[in-house]
Design a protein around this motif. Structure first.
Motif, mmCIF file in Angstrom:
data_model
loop_
_atom_site.group_PDB
_atom_site.id
_atom_site.type_symbol
_atom_site.label_atom_id
_atom_site.label_comp_id
_atom_site.label_asym_id
_atom_site.label_seq_id
_atom_site.Cartn_x
_atom_site.Cartn_y
_atom_site.Cartn_z
ATOM 1 N N VAL A 171 0.857 -1.090 -0.008
ATOM 2 C CA VAL A 171 0.000 0.081 0.149
ATOM 3 C C VAL A 171 0.802 1.020 -0.065
ATOM 4 O O VAL A 171 1.934 1.202 0.692
ATOM 5 C CB VAL A 171 -0.789 0.044 1.141
ATOM 6 N N VAL A 172 0.725 2.090 -0.846
ATOM 7 C CA VAL A 172 1.347 3.273 -0.930
ATOM 8 C C VAL A 172 0.450 4.651 -0.780
ATOM 9 O O VAL A 172 -0.619 4.664 -1.446
ATOM 10 C CB VAL A 172 1.873 3.459 -2.363
ATOM 11 N N SER A 173 0.759 5.605 -0.030
ATOM 12 C CA SER A 173 0.014 6.592 0.292
ATOM 13 C C SER A 173 0.914 7.961 -0.283
ATOM 14 O O SER A 173 2.134 8.121 0.375
ATOM 15 C CB SER A 173 -0.356 6.777 1.981
ATOM 16 N N VAL A 174 0.356 8.813 -0.878
ATOM 17 C CA VAL A 174 0.944 10.054 -1.182
ATOM 18 C C VAL A 174 0.102 11.067 -0.905
ATOM 19 O O VAL A 174 -1.190 11.016 -1.115
ATOM 20 C CB VAL A 174 1.261 9.953 -2.866
ATOM 21 N N ASN A 175 0.758 12.215 -0.408
ATOM 22 C CA ASN A 175 0.025 13.376 0.106
ATOM 23 C C ASN A 175 -0.498 14.401 -0.782
ATOM 24 O O ASN A 175 -0.442 15.578 -0.392
ATOM 25 C CB ASN A 175 0.227 13.993 1.611
ATOM 26 N N THR A 176 -0.796 13.858 -1.867
ATOM 27 C CA THR A 176 -1.424 14.826 -2.952
ATOM 28 C C THR A 176 -1.981 13.772 -4.051
ATOM 29 O O THR A 176 -1.497 12.635 -4.251
ATOM 30 C CB THR A 176 -0.489 15.711 -3.723
ATOM 31 N N ASP A 177 -3.268 14.315 -4.646
ATOM 32 C CA ASP A 177 -3.427 13.549 -5.933
ATOM 33 C C ASP A 177 -3.183 14.251 -7.194
ATOM 34 O O ASP A 177 -3.814 13.873 -8.266
ATOM 35 C CB ASP A 177 -4.809 13.053 -5.663
ATOM 36 N N SER A 178 -2.430 15.272 -7.132
ATOM 37 C CA SER A 178 -2.223 16.396 -8.300
ATOM 38 C C SER A 178 -0.688 16.587 -8.425
ATOM 39 O O SER A 178 -0.150 17.524 -8.102
ATOM 40 C CB SER A 178 -2.970 17.638 -8.069
ATOM 41 N N MET A 179 -0.049 15.338 -8.743
ATOM 42 C CA MET A 179 1.120 15.375 -8.870
ATOM 43 C C MET A 179 1.912 16.221 -10.178
ATOM 44 O O MET A 179 1.374 15.495 -11.244
ATOM 45 C CB MET A 179 1.987 13.827 -8.809
ATOM 46 N N VAL A 180 2.559 17.271 -10.131
ATOM 47 C CA VAL A 180 2.900 18.097 -11.049
ATOM 48 C C VAL A 180 4.584 17.788 -11.152
ATOM 49 O O VAL A 180 5.175 18.090 -10.417
ATOM 50 C CB VAL A 180 2.489 19.387 -11.115
ATOM 51 N N PRO A 181 5.010 16.950 -12.277
ATOM 52 C CA PRO A 181 6.455 16.685 -12.169
ATOM 53 C C PRO A 181 7.196 18.118 -12.195
ATOM 54 O O PRO A 181 6.924 19.150 -12.742
ATOM 55 C CB PRO A 181 6.630 15.944 -13.459
ATOM 56 N N ARG A 182 8.264 18.122 -11.495
ATOM 57 C CA ARG A 182 9.274 18.895 -11.290
ATOM 58 C C ARG A 182 10.092 19.282 -12.745
ATOM 59 O O ARG A 182 10.115 18.338 -13.546
ATOM 60 C CB ARG A 182 10.371 18.778 -10.201
ATOM 61 N N PRO A 183 10.546 20.310 -12.879
ATOM 62 C CA PRO A 183 11.214 20.753 -14.294
ATOM 63 C C PRO A 183 12.414 19.782 -14.235
ATOM 64 O O PRO A 183 13.286 19.392 -13.299
ATOM 65 C CB PRO A 183 11.618 22.164 -14.186
ATOM 66 N N GLY A 184 12.632 19.016 -15.444
ATOM 67 C CA GLY A 184 13.834 18.270 -15.683
ATOM 68 C C GLY A 184 13.344 16.726 -15.204
ATOM 69 O O GLY A 184 14.408 16.026 -15.417
ATOM 70 N N ALA A 185 12.215 16.401 -14.404
ATOM 71 C CA ALA A 185 11.987 15.219 -14.090
ATOM 72 C C ALA A 185 12.026 14.252 -15.181
ATOM 73 O O ALA A 185 11.417 14.523 -16.287
ATOM 74 C CB ALA A 185 10.960 15.149 -13.171
ATOM 75 N N PRO A 186 12.295 13.110 -15.041
ATOM 76 C CA PRO A 186 12.013 11.744 -16.102
ATOM 77 C C PRO A 186 10.663 11.811 -16.286
ATOM 78 O O PRO A 186 9.555 11.715 -15.413
ATOM 79 C CB PRO A 186 12.647 10.669 -15.328
ATOM 80 N N ALA A 187 10.213 11.521 -17.853
ATOM 81 C CA ALA A 187 8.766 11.708 -18.233
ATOM 82 C C ALA A 187 8.502 10.112 -17.746
ATOM 83 O O ALA A 187 9.207 9.135 -17.803
ATOM 84 C CB ALA A 187 8.846 11.663 -19.724
ATOM 85 N N VAL A 188 7.268 10.263 -17.252
ATOM 86 C CA VAL A 188 6.606 8.697 -16.756
ATOM 87 C C VAL A 188 5.443 8.707 -17.599
ATOM 88 O O VAL A 188 4.480 9.660 -17.708
ATOM 89 C CB VAL A 188 6.355 8.944 -15.341
ATOM 90 N N THR A 189 5.028 7.309 -18.167
ATOM 91 C CA THR A 189 3.958 6.975 -18.793
ATOM 92 C C THR A 189 2.987 6.180 -18.010
ATOM 93 O O THR A 189 3.576 5.392 -17.242
ATOM 94 C CB THR A 189 4.194 6.233 -20.406
ATOM 95 N N GLY A 190 1.748 6.694 -17.852
ATOM 96 C CA GLY A 190 0.775 5.931 -17.056
ATOM 97 C C GLY A 190 0.849 6.516 -15.551
ATOM 98 O O GLY A 190 1.266 7.587 -15.161
ATOM 99 N N ASP A 191 0.680 5.602 -14.635
ATOM 100 C CA ASP A 191 0.399 5.936 -13.216
ATOM 101 C C ASP A 191 1.709 5.953 -12.822
ATOM 102 O O ASP A 191 2.860 5.128 -13.083
ATOM 103 C CB ASP A 191 -0.202 4.993 -12.465
ATOM 104 N N PRO A 192 2.367 7.160 -12.169
ATOM 105 C CA PRO A 192 3.692 7.189 -11.497
ATOM 106 C C PRO A 192 4.022 6.287 -10.543
ATOM 107 O O PRO A 192 5.209 6.076 -10.400
ATOM 108 C CB PRO A 192 3.565 8.664 -11.287
ATOM 109 N N VAL A 193 3.000 5.715 -9.742
ATOM 110 C CA VAL A 193 3.301 4.705 -8.699
ATOM 111 C C VAL A 193 3.359 3.353 -9.441
ATOM 112 O O VAL A 193 3.697 2.458 -8.492
ATOM 113 C CB VAL A 193 2.138 5.036 -7.540
#
Length: 391
Positions: A357-379
């Protein structure tokens, strides 16, 4: 209150439970990687026959720069749905209703008008998202705009009000003819539980699942806006144009603290509060055969294609309150959840021997500049590594 999620270095700490295990290093790396994808903080708990492994990363409170509490309680969003589906299926196993019963039988006149016909929609279709009913959440655009959400976040919404909003417009398709995720089905499922038992769906979930499994950190808050301690703060970045924002070009404002909110708008579709430990207990119990009778478990895990979810989870199929996804070690079962300020992701093996089980304290993840591109669900990669790692 507005809190900017900074890009400075953050804590990354493996839990004392299982810190020496090979999985801990991989999970820590994956949790840390989520910070670049816009997660303020991350809490992960993997449960296996050899014991548990816990890791965390980032901040539970970005202003105070404190970590996510190890025993954090969080809003689970749609992870509520398998609890509601199990409750319905237990009632089916007791002969008190049938999956082939119509909505009209139990809730006469509730689903009617504008092409909506409760006499043609079954309980199975409600749980499976094949009813064709509109998703009521999308009919309340103020939920997706900062001003509207903050102005209405303590407002109570009843299930009947939610359903009425959905059926005020024509269905998206005829029952059983397609698949589309709709919280309206679970609002109705909660209402049917209440009609069948004479008790609230929350009372039935507590007495049938929460108490027997000893889920001491799990609660159904109803209209209470408070999140029991300990907990992380929940943050939300709202699209500047609200629900009408172009998903290909999202422009988000600063992160807003939305920890306090009346979750009644989620209701039986998403109001639950839980912990990583409790989530694992439930998933392992369910897939170890300790929650449902075999016939009802077979119904729950009989799946149909879920094309609207393919972009996030390729190959996904949906059962009754549970999803199946392929992976490199044979596939996993899951049902995540998103609610303002919190994202829940999870997975369990088919034999119930291993879950995460994974909990993240946001549901609006906005990648930081230069972050690797992720396809689909980041988790998703973290969940796969957890379930397919060293056994």
């Amino acid at each position: 209150m507005t809190a900017v999620l900074g890009t400075t270095a953050v804590s990354a700490t493996a839990g004392t439970a299982g810190a020496h295990r090979p999985e801990a290093k991989v999970l820590q790396r994956d949790a840390d990687a989520l910070l670049a994808q816009g997660a303020p903080g991350v809490l992960v708990e993997l449960d296996t026959p050899r014991g548990e492994v816990r890791v965390r990363s980032g901040h539970g409170d970005v202003r105070r720069r404190t970590p996510v509490p190890w025993e954090a309680k969080f809003r689970a969003g749609s992870f509520t749905k398998p609890f509601v589906a199990v409750t319905v299926l237990q009632l089916v196993g007791e002969g008190r209703l049938s999956l082939d019963d119509t909505v009209e039988r139990w809730l006469p006149g509730v689903v009617a008008g504008n092409g909506n016909d409760g006499s043609k929609i079954t309980v199975r279709q409600l749980l499976q998202h094949t009813s064709g009913l509109r998703n009521y959440v999308l009919e309340f655009p103020h939920l997706f705009a900062e001003e509207g959400f903050m102005r209405n976040r303590f407002t109570t919404m009843t299930a009947r009000e939610a359903v009425a909003k959905a059926v005020a417009k024509p269905p998206t398709f005829q029952p059983g003819q397609d698949w589309l995720y709709s919280n309206t089905g679970y609002a109705l499922a909660g209402m049917i539980i209440e009609r069948v038992t004479g008790r609230t769906w929350q009372q039935e979930v507590r007495d049938r699942i929460v108490k027997p499994l000893g889920l001491s950190g799990t609660s159904l808050p109803g209209t209470s806006p408070h999140l029991p301690a300990p907990h992380a703060r929940g943050y939300e970045r709202f699209p500047e144009k609200g629900i009408e924002a172009d998903p290909e070009d999202p422009r988000y404002g600063e992160a807003v603290d939305v920890t306090l909110q009346n979750p009644s708008w989620g209701g039986a579709a998403g109001e639950m509060i839980t912990t990583t430990e409790d989530g694992n207990k439930f998933l392992r119990a369910l897939f170890s055969g300790r929650v449902l009778r075999p016939a009802q478990f077979a119904e729950m895990t009989r799946t149909v294609p879920a094309p609207a979810f393919e972009a996030a989870w390729p190959g996904v199929r949906y059962g009754l309150g549970i999803m199946w996804m392929p992976n490199e070690c044979g596939g996993l079962w899951s049902h995540g959840g998103d609610i303002m300020g919190f994202m829940t992701r999870n997975g369990v093996t088919s034999d119930g021997s291993r879950s995460v089980v994974v909990s993240v304290n946001t549901d609006s993840m906005v990648p930081r500049p230069g972050a690797p591109a992720v396809t689909g669900d980041p988790v998703r990669e973290l969940v796969d590594h957890a379930l397919c790692g060293t056994r």
